[in-house]
Design a protein around this motif. Structure first.
Motif, mmCIF file in Angstrom:
data_model
loop_
_atom_site.group_PDB
_atom_site.id
_atom_site.type_symbol
_atom_site.label_atom_id
_atom_site.label_comp_id
_atom_site.label_asym_id
_atom_site.label_seq_id
_atom_site.Cartn_x
_atom_site.Cartn_y
_atom_site.Cartn_z
ATOM 1 N N LEU A 1 0.820 -1.213 0.000
ATOM 2 C CA LEU A 1 0.000 0.000 0.000
ATOM 3 C C LEU A 1 0.852 1.259 0.000
ATOM 4 C CD1 LEU A 1 -2.877 -1.055 2.426
ATOM 5 C CD2 LEU A 1 -2.854 -1.072 -0.070
ATOM 6 N N ASN A 2 2.067 1.161 0.478
ATOM 7 C CA ASN A 2 3.034 2.261 0.423
ATOM 8 C C ASN A 2 4.251 1.735 -0.330
ATOM 9 O OD1 ASN A 2 1.515 4.071 2.193
ATOM 10 N ND2 ASN A 2 1.999 2.571 3.770
ATOM 11 N N ASP A 3 5.006 2.638 -0.917
ATOM 12 C CA ASP A 3 6.195 2.203 -1.642
ATOM 13 C C ASP A 3 7.138 1.452 -0.703
ATOM 14 O OD1 ASP A 3 5.374 3.316 -4.030
ATOM 15 O OD2 ASP A 3 6.412 5.208 -3.675
ATOM 16 N N GLU A 4 7.567 0.282 -1.147
ATOM 17 C CA GLU A 4 8.569 -0.467 -0.406
ATOM 18 C C GLU A 4 9.935 -0.050 -0.921
ATOM 19 O OE1 GLU A 4 8.046 -4.681 -0.507
ATOM 20 O OE2 GLU A 4 6.116 -4.596 0.489
ATOM 21 N N PRO A 5 10.898 0.133 -0.025
ATOM 22 C CA PRO A 5 12.240 0.484 -0.502
ATOM 23 C C PRO A 5 12.776 -0.618 -1.411
ATOM 24 C CG PRO A 5 12.082 0.656 1.887
ATOM 25 C CD PRO A 5 10.823 0.021 1.408
ATOM 26 N N THR A 6 13.314 -0.233 -2.555
ATOM 27 C CA THR A 6 13.874 -1.202 -3.480
ATOM 28 C C THR A 6 15.283 -0.772 -3.866
ATOM 29 O OG1 THR A 6 12.710 -0.026 -5.234
ATOM 30 C CG2 THR A 6 11.722 -2.059 -4.470
#
Length: 116
Positions: free
Chosen positions: A8-13
């Motif tokens: 639902l929120n950007d995951e660190p990649t």
């Protein structure tokens, strides 16, 4: 897996982030491929990955292998970059929130009630 959970929120990649794409290339039976996140396009919701795909895989979920959350939707190959391209799921959810708020609420509610 019966259903996949959305990020639902950007995951660190990073380039160390392993990805899985569940796909039906060329209308074949369900398959999966494993690759890596490569980079995010500056100031956009587009990112590149090196996960092997074939025609018919556009629209497939792109899953963070570690968290098993859907982080994006596969959009095809970017021949200029010689990589595959995806769109962040968070940006799709943002569009739904703006243009289809009832559908957005239904999706978020189902995600909040999701059980692993």
């Amino acid at each position: 897996l019966r259903f996949l959970k959305l990020a639902l929120n950007d995951e660190p990649t990073t380039t160390q982030t392993s990805l899985i794409i569940f796909q039906h290339p060329r209308g074949q039976n369900s398959q999966y491929a494993i690759g890596n996140f490569v980079q995010q396009e500056s100031l956009t919701n587009i990112f590149y990955h090196d996960t092997p795909t074939d025609q018919g895989s556009s629209g497939a979920p792109i899953v963070n292998k570690r968290t098993l959350n859907v982080i994006g939707i596969h959009q095809g190959e970017n021949k200029g970059q010689k990589l595959r391209q995806g769109r962040l799921i968070s940006s799709i959810l943002d569009d739904l929130k703006m243009y289809k708020p009832n559908l957005y609420k239904e999706i978020v509610d189902s995600q909040n009630n999701w059980r692993s």
